[in-house]
Scaffold this motif. Structure first.
Motif, PDB file in Angstrom:
ATOM      1  N   VAL A 168       0.862  -1.178   0.000  1.00  0.00           N
ATOM      2  CA  VAL A 168       0.000   0.000   0.000  1.00  0.00           C
ATOM      3  C   VAL A 168       0.898   1.227   0.000  1.00  0.00           C
ATOM      4  CG1 VAL A 168      -1.795   1.250   1.249  1.00  0.00           C
ATOM      5  CG2 VAL A 168      -1.741  -1.256   1.326  1.00  0.00           C
ATOM      6  N   ILE A 169       0.678   2.100  -0.958  1.00  0.00           N
ATOM      7  CA  ILE A 169       1.438   3.347  -1.018  1.00  0.00           C
ATOM      8  C   ILE A 169       0.685   4.398  -0.211  1.00  0.00           C
ATOM      9  CG2 ILE A 169       2.451   5.099  -2.541  1.00  0.00           C
ATOM     10  CD1 ILE A 169       3.632   2.225  -2.842  1.00  0.00           C
ATOM     11  N   PHE A 170       1.348   4.986   0.764  1.00  0.00           N
ATOM     12  CA  PHE A 170       0.721   5.929   1.683  1.00  0.00           C
ATOM     13  C   PHE A 170      -0.014   7.045   0.951  1.00  0.00           C
ATOM     14  CE2 PHE A 170       1.098   9.926   4.114  1.00  0.00           C
ATOM     15  CZ  PHE A 170       0.287   9.607   5.185  1.00  0.00           C
ATOM     16  N   GLU A 171       0.613   7.634  -0.044  1.00  0.00           N
ATOM     17  CA  GLU A 171      -0.010   8.747  -0.765  1.00  0.00           C
ATOM     18  C   GLU A 171      -1.287   8.298  -1.471  1.00  0.00           C
ATOM     19  OE1 GLU A 171       4.149   9.752   0.157  1.00  0.00           O
ATOM     20  OE2 GLU A 171       3.231   7.986  -0.737  1.00  0.00           O
ATOM     21  N   GLU A 172      -1.313   7.082  -1.987  1.00  0.00           N
ATOM     22  CA  GLU A 172      -2.533   6.534  -2.604  1.00  0.00           C
ATOM     23  C   GLU A 172      -3.564   6.210  -1.526  1.00  0.00           C
ATOM     24  OE1 GLU A 172      -1.263   3.225  -4.989  1.00  0.00           O
ATOM     25  OE2 GLU A 172       0.028   4.499  -6.224  1.00  0.00           O
ATOM     26  N   PHE A 173      -3.109   5.750  -0.394  1.00  0.00           N
ATOM     27  CA  PHE A 173      -3.990   5.475   0.735  1.00  0.00           C
ATOM     28  C   PHE A 173      -4.713   6.749   1.174  1.00  0.00           C
ATOM     29  CE2 PHE A 173      -4.657   5.132   5.365  1.00  0.00           C
ATOM     30  CZ  PHE A 173      -5.401   3.962   5.424  1.00  0.00           C
ATOM     31  N   VAL A 174      -3.972   7.861   1.214  1.00  0.00           N
ATOM     32  CA  VAL A 174      -4.562   9.140   1.609  1.00  0.00           C
ATOM     33  C   VAL A 174      -5.559   9.627   0.562  1.00  0.00           C
ATOM     34  CG1 VAL A 174      -4.037  11.590   2.023  1.00  0.00           C
ATOM     35  CG2 VAL A 174      -2.626   9.812   3.078  1.00  0.00           C
ATOM     36  N   SER A 175      -5.210   9.477  -0.716  1.00  0.00           N
ATOM     37  CA  SER A 175      -6.085  10.008  -1.771  1.00  0.00           C
ATOM     38  C   SER A 175      -7.298   9.125  -2.030  1.00  0.00           C
ATOM     39  CB  SER A 175      -5.305  10.220  -3.069  1.00  0.00           C
ATOM     40  OG  SER A 175      -4.883   8.979  -3.600  1.00  0.00           O
ATOM     41  N   ASP A 176      -7.215   7.824  -1.731  1.00  0.00           N
ATOM     42  CA  ASP A 176      -8.352   6.914  -1.921  1.00  0.00           C
ATOM     43  C   ASP A 176      -8.379   5.913  -0.769  1.00  0.00           C
ATOM     44  OD1 ASP A 176     -10.470   5.385  -2.873  1.00  0.00           O
ATOM     45  OD2 ASP A 176      -9.263   4.363  -4.407  1.00  0.00           O
ATOM     46  N   THR A 177      -8.687   6.415   0.405  1.00  0.00           N
ATOM     47  CA  THR A 177      -8.680   5.582   1.608  1.00  0.00           C
ATOM     48  C   THR A 177      -9.664   4.426   1.490  1.00  0.00           C
ATOM     49  OG1 THR A 177      -8.055   7.514   2.906  1.00  0.00           O
ATOM     50  CG2 THR A 177      -8.869   5.609   4.117  1.00  0.00           C
ATOM     51  N   ALA A 178     -10.859   4.697   0.996  1.00  0.00           N
ATOM     52  CA  ALA A 178     -11.874   3.640   0.886  1.00  0.00           C
ATOM     53  C   ALA A 178     -11.403   2.522  -0.037  1.00  0.00           C
ATOM     54  CB  ALA A 178     -13.196   4.225   0.396  1.00  0.00           C
ATOM     55  N   GLY A 179     -10.842   2.881  -1.180  1.00  0.00           N
ATOM     56  CA  GLY A 179     -10.346   1.867  -2.118  1.00  0.00           C
ATOM     57  C   GLY A 179      -9.207   1.060  -1.533  1.00  0.00           C
ATOM     58  N   ALA A 180      -8.296   1.744  -0.846  1.00  0.00           N
ATOM     59  CA  ALA A 180      -7.168   1.047  -0.219  1.00  0.00           C
ATOM     60  C   ALA A 180      -7.660   0.095   0.865  1.00  0.00           C
ATOM     61  CB  ALA A 180      -6.177   2.058   0.354  1.00  0.00           C
ATOM     62  N   LEU A 181      -8.613   0.540   1.671  1.00  0.00           N
ATOM     63  CA  LEU A 181      -9.149  -0.321   2.734  1.00  0.00           C
ATOM     64  C   LEU A 181      -9.878  -1.526   2.161  1.00  0.00           C
ATOM     65  CD1 LEU A 181     -10.335   2.302   5.362  1.00  0.00           C
ATOM     66  CD2 LEU A 181      -8.440   0.681   5.571  1.00  0.00           C
TER      67      LEU A 181
END
Length: 192
Positions: A168-181
């Motif tokens: 999981v890339i942190f910056e992607e996690f921040v920009s799309d938290t729901a998708g990452a989760l």
């Protein structure tokens, strides 16, 4: 995940999931005797050294590790988030030989931003006393080693099959938290 890469945030989110149990603190079980990762786990009292050695008393250490999960409810997935594992080949070897196929989530942050954040963490805790630039020049490993993701992931993949690792890339996690989760829940085989 890497230190200063959003691991605490992910910990807080996953610990609220009813199918997951995570101890509040980092446990560091799988690499507790790695001197490079945990120099403060070994100390000299003036006459003798005290050191952690998993192989010396495995039953004692496994009991200690298990005690961190005593509050888990039946059926919950057990997890922990020790940020040193990614940089510890000893941890990867030990995780790989467990009878259950442990699934890993690796949280990574832009390496420069992660290193700078770690530097300020070291300043706040009194472990860095020089400027960032002087620290990089004189003791670069102190803040740069944890940003060597390619080396760390290659070491991980020597021991853990790729399908058991979710990066999981942190910056992607921040920009799309729901998708990452959602991806993380799917990886852990828990309800979204």
């Amino acid at each position: 995940g890497a230190m200063k890469s959003g691991t605490t945030t992910l910990h807080q989110m996953l610990s609220r999931h009813p199918q997951v149990f995570i101890p509040n603190e980092e446990v560091h079980f799988f690499d507790l005797d790695n001197l490079l990762q945990h120099p403060d786990f070994n100390w000299f009292d003036g006459t003798s050294w005290t050191r952690q050695a998993l192989e010396d008393q495995p039953d004692r250490y496994w009991d200690w590790y298990s005690s961190h999960f005593s509050a888990a409810k039946p059926g919950q997935k057990l997890g922990e988030d020790s940020t040193t594992y990614i940089a510890s080949e000893a941890a990867m070897r030990r995780i790989a030989v467990q009878p259950r196929p442990i699934r890993l989530i690796v949280m990574l942050r832009h390496p420069t931003k992660r290193a700078y954040s770690q530097y300020w963490h070291l300043v706040r805790t009194g472990r860095a006393t020089h400027t960032f630039e002087d620290t990089i020049q004189n003791t670069p490993h102190v803040v740069l080693d944890r940003s060597m993701y390619l080396q760390q992931l290659r070491g991980m993949l020597l021991h853990i099959p790729r399908e058991r690792i979710e990066v999981v890339i942190f910056e992607e996690f921040v920009s799309d938290t729901a998708g990452a989760l959602e991806r993380i829940c799917d990886h852990l085989e828990i309800d979204r």
